[in-house]
Write an enzyme that holds these catalytic residues in place. Sequence first.
Site, PDB file in Angstrom:
ATOM      1  CB  CYS A 146      -1.049   0.154   1.214  1.00  0.00           C
ATOM      2  SG  CYS A 146      -2.280   1.102   1.181  1.00  0.00           S
ATOM      3  CG  HIS A 157      -3.520  -3.360   3.195  1.00  0.00           C
ATOM      4  ND1 HIS A 157      -2.517  -3.075   4.014  1.00  0.00           N
ATOM      5  CD2 HIS A 157      -4.388  -2.258   2.577  1.00  0.00           C
ATOM      6  CE1 HIS A 157      -2.489  -1.866   4.018  1.00  0.00           C
ATOM      7  NE2 HIS A 157      -3.525  -1.398   3.277  1.00  0.00           N
ATOM      8  CD  GLU A 171      -1.419  -6.120   5.286  1.00  0.00           C
ATOM      9  OE1 GLU A 171      -1.044  -4.915   5.554  1.00  0.00           O
ATOM     10  OE2 GLU A 171      -1.138  -6.589   4.060  1.00  0.00           O
TER      11      GLU A 171
END
Length: 254
Positions: free
Chosen positions: A109, A195, A197
């Site tokens: 990001c 993202h 994650e």
Amino acid sequence: MAKFRLAVLECDVPFPGVVELRGSYGDMFRSLLAEGMRGLPAGDAQTELVVTKWDVVNAHVYPVFEDFDGLMISGSKHTAFDNTPWIIALIDYLTDFFKNSRKPVVGICFGHQIIARTLGGRVEVNPGGWENSVTRIDLSVTGRQFFGVPTIHMHQTHRDAVTMLPPGVNSIGGSARCGVHGMYRPGRFLSFQGHPEFDEETMTLILRGRRAIGFFSEDMYNDGMSRVSWPHCGKMLATKVCGFLLDAKRAALS
């Protein structure tokens, strides 16, 4: 057992609620990539991932190149095209890194955007507006060759975007609202606008929290929530990131 030393430059603290659930960005990357390692072939899957975390916003501390095998740059609520002192210091560090190190870097990001800016690209407010929650990314030739699939799905929450690639750099692909969803150069860098994650729980916390403080409208919230439970490619992307890092380390040592 082989080790891979990953230095994570933490460019922010995750949204309230997310940090209590998943920890800092460095903690989330440690969990994500530990799972990604398990998806690699048997020899590489045994690699021990050693993560160090570096607060570049408040503590202004950076690792020396000799102390890590790869670098990872987190997301952030801050704007990558600002000229605040800590962002300028980060760009100076990365400029030195690209000039004097052969080690790999992964940007997530804000991290993706700051790599692009450092290398001569342009970052600005995304003409397509906000992207939130699970989003389909149609991969470029570069992206299809690297990932082995025509499309991927990834959680997003961004208002800014890379609108001009650095010279000689390839995009991995784009979405309906954002033309550059990542960059790739073999052995050197891999970046994602999204993202990998994040998951349904973390994204739900972000959407609810930003609606509660009036940062997201009801329409934006509903739009994000309509896709928050969609399947996404976080685990596959984690394995690809791990493979990229280990291959880059071998190449740097050869």
